[in-house]
Write an enzyme that holds these catalytic residues in place. Structure first.
Site, PDB file in Angstrom:
ATOM      1  CG  HIS A  13      -1.791   1.215   1.326  1.00 14.67           C
ATOM      2  ND1 HIS A  13      -3.133   1.116   1.607  1.00 14.67           N
ATOM      3  CD2 HIS A  13      -1.562   2.540   1.165  1.00 14.67           C
ATOM      4  CE1 HIS A  13      -3.669   2.329   1.621  1.00 14.67           C
ATOM      5  NE2 HIS A  13      -2.721   3.217   1.348  1.00 14.67           N
ATOM      6  CG  HIS A  15      -0.737   7.168  -1.508  1.00 13.44           C
ATOM      7  ND1 HIS A  15      -2.042   7.300  -1.948  1.00 13.44           N
ATOM      8  CD2 HIS A  15      -0.809   6.550  -0.294  1.00 13.44           C
ATOM      9  CE1 HIS A  15      -2.859   6.789  -1.030  1.00 13.44           C
ATOM     10  NE2 HIS A  15      -2.132   6.335  -0.024  1.00 13.44           N
ATOM     11  CE  LYS A  98      -7.755   2.425   0.125  1.00 12.07           C
ATOM     12  NZ  LYS A  98      -6.689   3.409   0.237  1.00 12.07           N
ATOM     13  CG  HIS A 135      -9.259   5.332   4.085  1.00  9.47           C
ATOM     14  ND1 HIS A 135      -8.066   5.997   3.969  1.00  9.47           N
ATOM     15  CD2 HIS A 135      -9.859   5.832   5.191  1.00  9.47           C
ATOM     16  CE1 HIS A 135      -7.941   6.862   4.976  1.00  9.47           C
ATOM     17  NE2 HIS A 135      -9.025   6.793   5.715  1.00  9.47           N
ATOM     18  CG  HIS A 173      -4.227   3.002   6.065  1.00 13.16           C
ATOM     19  ND1 HIS A 173      -5.530   3.113   6.449  1.00 13.16           N
ATOM     20  CD2 HIS A 173      -4.154   3.554   4.833  1.00 13.16           C
ATOM     21  CE1 HIS A 173      -6.219   3.698   5.485  1.00 13.16           C
ATOM     22  NE2 HIS A 173      -5.404   3.979   4.491  1.00 13.16           N
ATOM     23  CG  ASP A 246      -1.080   5.271   3.756  1.00  6.90           C
ATOM     24  OD1 ASP A 246      -1.286   5.431   2.536  1.00  6.90           O
ATOM     25  OD2 ASP A 246      -1.763   5.819   4.631  1.00  6.90           O
TER      26      ASP A 246
HETATM   27  O1  DOR Z   1      -2.399  10.050   5.371  1.00  9.12           O
HETATM   28  C1  DOR Z   1      -2.846   9.662   4.297  1.00  9.12           C
HETATM   29  N1  DOR Z   1      -2.380  10.154   3.116  1.00  9.12           N
HETATM   30  N2  DOR Z   1      -3.820   8.741   4.300  1.00  9.12           N
HETATM   31  C2  DOR Z   1      -4.423   8.361   3.185  1.00  9.12           C
HETATM   32  O2  DOR Z   1      -5.290   7.542   3.261  1.00  9.12           O
HETATM   33  C3  DOR Z   1      -4.064   8.966   1.881  1.00  9.12           C
HETATM   34  C4  DOR Z   1      -2.729   9.537   1.885  1.00  9.12           C
HETATM   35  C5  DOR Z   1      -2.444  10.463   0.722  1.00  9.12           C
HETATM   36  O3  DOR Z   1      -2.805  10.124  -0.404  1.00  9.12           O
HETATM   37  O4  DOR Z   1      -1.834  11.513   0.935  1.00  9.12           O
HETATM   38 ZN    ZN Z   2      -2.983   5.244   1.501  1.00 12.28          ZN
END
Ligand code: DOR
Ligand code: ZN
Length: 345
Positions: A13, A15, A98, A135, A173, A246
């Site tokens: 997981h 980004h 997701k 989430h 998470h 995450d």
């Molecule tokens: O803290 C976070 N940042 N939680 C999330 O679920 C998304 C992520 C983000 O994309 O910045």
């Molecule tokens: Zn995330």
């Protein structure tokens, strides 16, 4: 112990974002992971097989020469997602979709406003063997931010799991004792990812002595009894809990602002952060299962070939990193000392 060799891990997981930041985020992750589940919360979100394929191509182009790294793509569920979207995604090799409740976090405004709409979609996902990544927080204003995960379990997750017993669900998470207990008491089709920040920190690290915006993420850090429950469950070696950082980059000025963004950019030190936790818990022997086995097994993927090696060698996480656009970003745990270091990085 001064060296630790484990089968090559996966980050299930994170980004990567898009555009020129990919050369930074993809390289940082390919440093030690062989595969990563790339979240679809771009602007606009990745809602179709074709947009996921195009995004995958951009990620692959950013993999540094000589690194063997494969991004695994996800579809962003909306009120408009169709059964056909799911089938096309599955046949394009996309393993998961997701679910963000609308407004739950960064770039989730396009997400699902009523979960009832999604029943036919969950049915097709179960049929197709596509995983549902959740989430798990409610977003209504009347629910305290520290209770949002627990209320999501009670109002939604328990009934999704009950109504779709063959659907594989990753509760992403997780942050609470309630989530740990829920996953442990659920069927083999329910698993969870755990981030380094939720293992290393609690809400004191966010709020005591001033607001610490670089420790702000969603779901928000909870009180220490919850951190303790997460630590205990990874130390137990339960196969239902696996690595998902995450890692979520936001430029420094967006974190250090009157309305700071949620997300911790942990890719630069991800495996070392987890090694630190497992050493503190005196269970370094459990790191390999958590990082390299249980996630792949749950996804029904083969475990990775090869190994990575960490050495006991203290080092400091950089205070700042410069992004390709010239802007600074503050990595998670900036300026702090870690005890383990990946060999060759
Ligand atoms: O803290 C976070 N940042 N939680 C999330 O679920 C998304 C992520 C983000 O994309 O910045
Ligand atoms: Zn995330």
């Amino acid at each position: 112990m001064t060296t630790l060799t484990i089968q090559t891990p996966d980050d299930l997981h994170l980004h990567f974002r898009d555009g020129d930041i990919l050369t930074e985020t993809v390289a940082a992750t390919a440093r030690c992971f062989r595969r990563a589940i790339a979240m679809p919360n771009l602007v606009p979100p990745v809602t179709t097989a074709q947009s996921a394929i195009d995004y995958k191509k951009r990620i692959v182009e950013a993999v540094p020469e000589g690194k063997n790294f494969e991004p695994l793509m996800t579809l962003f569920l909306t009120n408009e997602t169709t059964a056909q979207d799911i089938r096309e995604a599955k046949s394009a090799g996309i393993p998961a979709a997701k679910l963000y409740p609308a407004g739950a976090t960064t770039n989730s405004d396009a997400a699902v406003s009523s979960l009832d709409h999604l029943s036919p979609i969950f049915e097709v996902m179960a049929e197709e063997g596509m995983l549902l990544l959740i989430h798990g927080e409610v977003t209504s204003h009347d629910i305290d931010i520290f209770d949002r995960e627990k209320v999501f379990i009670d109002r939604h997750l328990a009934s999704i799991a009950e109504s779709f017993p063959t659907l594989k669900i990753v509760f992403e998470h997780i942050t609470t004792k309630d989530a740990v207990e829920f996953v442990l008491s659920s069927s083999q089709n329910m698993a969870a990812t755990i981030t380094p920040q939720h293992l290393l920190l609690n809400r004191n690290d966010l709020l005591v002595g001033g607001v610490h915006p670089h420790n702000y993420c969603l779901p928000v850090l909870k009180r220490n009894i919850h951190q303790q429950a997460l630590r205990e469950v990874v130390a137990s070696g339960s196969e239902k809990f696996f690595l998902g950082t995450d890692s979520a980059p936001h430029e420094k000025h967006r974190k250090e602002s009157a309305c700071g963004c949620a997300g911790c950019y942990s890719a630069w030190s991800a495996i070392e952060l987890y090694a630190q936790v497992f050493e503190e818990l005196d269970c370094l022997d459990k790191l390999e299962g958590f990082a390299s086995h249980y996630g792949a097994d749950f996804y029904g993927m083969s475990r990775n070939p090869g190994t990575i090696t960490l050495v006991k060698d203290s080092w400091q996480v950089p205070e700042e990193i410069t992004l390709p656009n010239g802007n600074p970003i503050v990595p998670f745990f900036a300026g702090k000392t870690l005890q383990w270091k990946l060999v060759g990085s």
